[in-house]
Write a protein that holds these residues in place. Structure first.
Motif, short mmCIF file in Angstrom:
data_model
loop_
_atom_site.label_atom_id
_atom_site.label_comp_id
_atom_site.label_asym_id
_atom_site.label_seq_id
_atom_site.Cartn_x
_atom_site.Cartn_y
_atom_site.Cartn_z
N PRO B 142 0.76 -1.19 0.14
CA PRO B 142 0.03 0.06 0.09
C PRO B 142 0.99 1.32 0.04
N ARG B 144 4.00 1.55 -0.90
CA ARG B 144 4.82 1.49 -2.18
C ARG B 144 4.01 1.80 -3.42
N GLU B 145 2.77 1.34 -3.37
CA GLU B 145 1.97 1.64 -4.65
C GLU B 145 0.64 2.43 -4.44
N SER B 146 -0.30 1.87 -3.44
CA SER B 146 -1.47 2.42 -3.35
C SER B 146 -1.49 4.09 -3.16
N LEU B 147 -0.64 4.38 -2.41
CA LEU B 147 -0.68 5.69 -2.09
C LEU B 147 0.59 6.75 -2.64
N HIS B 148 0.90 6.07 -3.79
CA HIS B 148 1.81 6.91 -4.55
C HIS B 148 1.33 8.09 -5.31
N GLY B 149 0.02 8.32 -5.58
CA GLY B 149 -0.51 9.54 -5.99
C GLY B 149 -0.93 10.58 -4.64
N ASP B 150 -0.46 10.37 -3.65
CA ASP B 150 -0.53 11.10 -2.48
C ASP B 150 0.58 11.46 -1.73
N ARG B 151 0.59 12.44 -0.76
CA ARG B 151 1.75 12.66 -0.13
C ARG B 151 1.41 12.39 1.34
N HIS B 216 9.66 8.69 0.30
CA HIS B 216 10.63 8.32 -0.87
C HIS B 216 11.63 9.10 -0.79
N GLU B 295 -2.06 13.70 2.71
CA GLU B 295 -2.77 14.77 2.56
C GLU B 295 -4.13 14.38 1.96
N ALA B 296 -4.34 13.80 0.84
CA ALA B 296 -5.55 13.57 0.35
C ALA B 296 -6.49 12.23 0.93
N ALA B 297 -5.66 11.31 1.07
CA ALA B 297 -6.31 9.94 1.72
C ALA B 297 -7.00 10.40 3.21
N GLY B 298 -6.21 11.25 4.12
CA GLY B 298 -6.68 11.49 5.20
C GLY B 298 -5.94 10.38 6.25
#
Lengths: 433, 433
Positions: B142, B144-151, B216, B295-298
C-alpha cells in the motif's frame, strides 16, 4: 520520456479533486513515474459550467467522451462518472484498444465486472478500481496482491459511511433512525435520497467486488443478500448495549463448505450486533473499515475514509501512477483471477445467530412454548432474558449459530403463536464466539 | 508453463511455515500464478537436524547457500535467515544475477537497504520485503503503490508485538514492567533476551523501512531516535489512565519543514501517552497497527498480527506469488523510489509534548518557580495537576507542543532546582490536539 496522457471522464466531486491533485502534486508524480502526467481532455455533460477554480485550460473540456477515448495519444482513461451506462461502453472501448482504465465505478464493477475484465484481457490492458470500494483505503491491491499467497476465509466490512454515521450517532445519543438520518443529512453525510445507502444497495455492490477479489471467483451484486438498516430502532441499540454490543451495517463475505460439503461463497449485507470488543465496533462516524480473516495471516483490518472527493481522488491517483508506470515499462498488472468458480450459497444456508425480541403474554408456560418452537427448527438457544411488565412480558432470546433458513422459519412460527403479541425485532449477531 | 523455482535460505519458524504453505496451497498458488512453484533447495546451517514433519524431500537441504543461489535454474531467492551478514552478500549475489529476492530481513533492510536496492537495479531484479515490517499486515505494498498518488505526512505505528503485549498487560492489570515482561515470556511473547524489543531496536529498524517508503527517501536505523520502554512504570500507566490515555511504544515518522523551513524527515521510537479515543489505543496484546496520515487520503490504519511463523509466512508467500508472476511475464515491480533525498531532522528539532511528573517540596512559590523554568525555555504549559502529600507534593505537568530540545532543557533545569526532590517520570504525549 514522453508524457503519459490521461482522458478524464467526469468532473464532479471526485473528478475535480483528481484534476487539482494532478496539478498540485505534479513534481512528485513525475518523479515517481519517471514521466509527466498530462491531461489530454476532460469529458463532461455540460462544458459551459463554471469550473473557474480548476487549474486547467477550458479547451480541455469536451462533451464527446467516446471521441476523447479513441484519440491515439490517450494512454490511460480515468472514469469517475459512475453508473452502468454509458460508462461500460466507454471503458470496453478503451480496454479493447489497449488503453489502461482507472475507475471508481462500483455499480458497474459489481453488476458486470466480467465484461470489463474480458475487455481488459482482450486488449492486454490494465484495469484498476481501488476507489470503487472504501474510498481512500488501500484494500483491493492488498487483496489482489499481498494476500495472494494465503487463503482468505472471511471479509467483514463497514463499507458505507452514511449508515455508519447514522448508527454511530444512534449509539452515542440514543436517537432513533429518523432523527439520526436527519442529522446526517444536515452534516452532508446523507444524500437527499438516502435509499442506496440505508437500504444497503451501495454496500452490496462493494461486497460483490470484495468477495470476487478475496475468493478469486465472480460475484455480482445480484448474488448478494441484502437487508437495509431502516428498521433498526433506538430500542434495538439499547438492547445491543445491554449485551455489550453495538449495531453496524455489515457486509460479510464467507468462503466454506455449504450443507452438502461443497466449497461455496456466501455474501450478504445486513445490520448486525457485534461485540464492543471487536475492532469494527470502534469504527465511528463516516469512517469505513474492512476486517479480513485469512488462514495464515490471521485477522487483519484496514481502516480509513470511505468516501469524499479528496480521499477517493487519492485512490484514483494511486491507480493512475501504477497504470502510467506500466505503460512506460510496457508491462501489465495481474489481471482478473477468477479461477475458483465457486457457487453462491443462498442466505438460507448461511450459518448465523439471531437476537430476537418478543412481546409475549405473561402467563405460565410461555417460555416452554417459545422454546419448543426453537427446538422444532433445530435452533439452539444461547441466552434468554425475560422482563415482565404490567400485562405483558418481553422475551429477548439470543441463539447459537444455525442456518438462516431455520432461524427464519423459527421466527415465522413464533409469529403464529397466540401467546406472542408481537415480534419486536430480529437482528443477526456477528463477530463473536 | 515451466515451474518457477525457489531457493529458500533458512528453515526456522518462518521458513518451515513457508515450506508448509507452499505444499498445502499448491493448487491455489499454481492457479494464481499460472505455473507451479517448485522448491529447488533449502539452505540451512545444520542439514541433519530433524525436520520430519516438513513435506519436502531430505535431499533438498544443503549447507551451501551461495551454491544454491547461483544455480541456473533458480528464479526466486527467499531469505528468512535474518541478520546483516551473510544475508547481504547472498542477496546482492542473487539480485545482480537477475534473480528476484523475497526477504523478511528488517535488520538488513534498515541498516543497508541501499546496497540491496542498488543490486536490484543493476540486475533488473525484483526486491520484495513485505514480511520485514508488521508481519502479515499488507503495509509496504500500500505505501509503495496505493498511496503513490498522495503525499504521506506522518506514519505512527505499533510495530513490536512484545512491547505492545507488555504495555497492554500493564494497562489492563496495573502490573509493573517486570511482572508484565515475565508473563509475556511465559506466554511466548517475549524472548529470553528481550533487549531488541524492549529497548526499541526492533521498532527502530521497522521505522526506518516505513519512513523510506512513505517519504520516498532513504532512512537507515542509525537515523532513528530510539528510547526503550523499560522505564515505564505502573504509576505512569495510572497517570495516563487519569488523563484518558494509555501508553504505547510508538514509531513515528514525520515529514515537514524543520526550524529553518527546510523540508525534512524526523523518525523516532519511544513510549508515548495517546488518548484512548485514538484508533491505536485499541490495539491490544501482541497485535500491530500502523496509522498513516496523507494529505488527500486522510487517516488510514492497517491492523493485524505483526509476528509469528504463520502470519509472517503469509506475507512471504504473497511476495513469492508477485515475484513469480513477474518472472513469467518478464516484468518487474517498481523499484526503489528514493528521489526525495530529504535530510533527517534531529530529535531536538522534533515538536512534541511532554507529560512530566515531579516530586516537589510543599511550600509557597513552588509552582511559580517551576513554571518559570518552562517559560525560560519557551515551553507553554497545557495543564498542571498538584496532589499534596505529607511533606511533599506531586506536580503533574502536560505541555503544549514544543521542540524536543527545549523540553529536554526544561527537564534538565528542573532537575537542578532545590524544590524539585525528584523527576518521577517524563513521557511524550502523542496523537491528540
Amino acid at each position: 520520456m514522453r508524457p503519459v496522457k490521461l482522458a478524464l471522464l467526469g468532473c464532479g466531486t471526485v473528478g475535480s479533486e483528481v484534476v487539482r491533485l494532478l496539478h498540485e502534486q505534479a513534481p512528485d508524480l513525475t518523479a515517481r513515474i519517471g514521466a509527466e502526467l498530462e491531461l489530454a481532455g476532460i469529458a463532461v455533460r455540460r462544458p459551459g459550467r463554471k469550473r473557474g477554480s480548476l487549474p486547467v485550460d477550458e479547451s480541455l473540456f469536451t462533451t464527446d467522451a467516446l471521441g476523447l477515448i479513441k484519440r491515439d495519444d490517450v494512454d490511460v482513461v480515468v472514469e469517475v462518472v459512475g453508473g452502468v451506462e454509458p460508462a461500460r461502453s466507454w471503458l470496453v472501448e478503451a480496454l479493447r484498444a489497449g488503453k489502461s482504465v482507472v475507475t471508481a465505478n462500483k455499480a458497474l464493477l459489481a453488476e458486470d465486472g466480467a465484461t470489463l475484465h474480458e475487455a481488459a484481457a482482450e486488449g492486454a490492458a490494465d484495469l484498476y478500481y481501488e476507489a470503487s470500494v472504501a474510498g481512500a483505503i488501500p484494500l483491493l491491491r492488498p487483496l489482489r496482491e499481498s494476500l495472494h499467497g494465503d487463503r482468505v476465509t472471511r471479509v467483514t466490512g463497514i463499507v458505507n459511511g452514511t449508515t455508519n454515521y447514522i448508527l454511530s450517532s444512534m449509539d452515542a445519543s440514543g436517537a432513533g433512525f429518523d432523527e439520526a438520518l436527519e442529522k446526517a443529512g444536515e452534516l452532508g453525510y446523507a444524500e437527499a435520497d438516502p435509499t442506496a445507502d440505508v437500504e444497503g444497495f451501495d454496500a452490496a455492490a462493494k461486497a460483490a467486488i470484495l468477495a470476487s477479489l478475496a475468493f478469486h471467483t465472480r460475484v455480482t451484486a445480484a448474488d448478494v443478500f441484502r437487508e437495509g438498516m431502516t428498521a433498526v430502532t433506538a430500542g434495538d441499540m439499547a438492547s445491543a448495549r445491554r449485551m455489550g454490543c453495538t449495531i453496524k451495517l455489515l457486509c460479510i463475505a464467507e468462503r466454506g463448505p455449504d450443507a452438502r460439503g461443497r466449497e461455496s461463497v456466501g455474501v450478504r449485507v445486513h445490520p448486525a450486533m457485534i461485540p464492543r470488543t471487536h475492532p469494527l465496533a470502534a469504527v465511528q462516524d463516516a469512517f469505513n473499515a474492512v476486517f479480513v480473516e485469512a488462514e495464515a495471516a490471521g485477522q487483519l483490518m484496514f481502516y480509513g475514509q470511505g468516501a469524499g472527493g479528496t480521499p477517493t481522488a487519492s485512490a484514483v491517483l494511486g491507480d493512475i501512477v501504477a497504470a502510467a508506470r506500466n505503460k512506460l515499462t510496457g508491462t501489465r498488472a495481474p489481471g482478473e483471477n477468477a479461477y475458483a468458480h465457486l457457487p453462491i450459497r443462498s442466505i438460507g444456508e448461511v450459518v448465523t445467530r439471531y437476537h430476537i425480541s418478543l412481546d409475549v403474554a405473561e402467563r405460565p408456560g410461555v417460555l416452554a412454548a417459545v422454546a419448543g418452537v426453537f427446538a422444532r427448527h433445530e435452533v439452539s438457544i444461547a441466552t434468554v432474558r425475560q422482563s415482565g411488565r404490567a400485562q405483558d412480558a418481553q422475551l429477548i432470546i439470543v441463539t447459537h449459530g444455525a442456518p438462516d433458513a431455520n432461524l427464519a422459519a423459527t421466527v415465522a412460527e413464533l409469529d403464529q403463536l397466540d401467546i406472542v403479541r408481537s415480534i419486536v425485532s430480529v437482528l443477526r449477531v456477528e463477530g463473536g464466539a
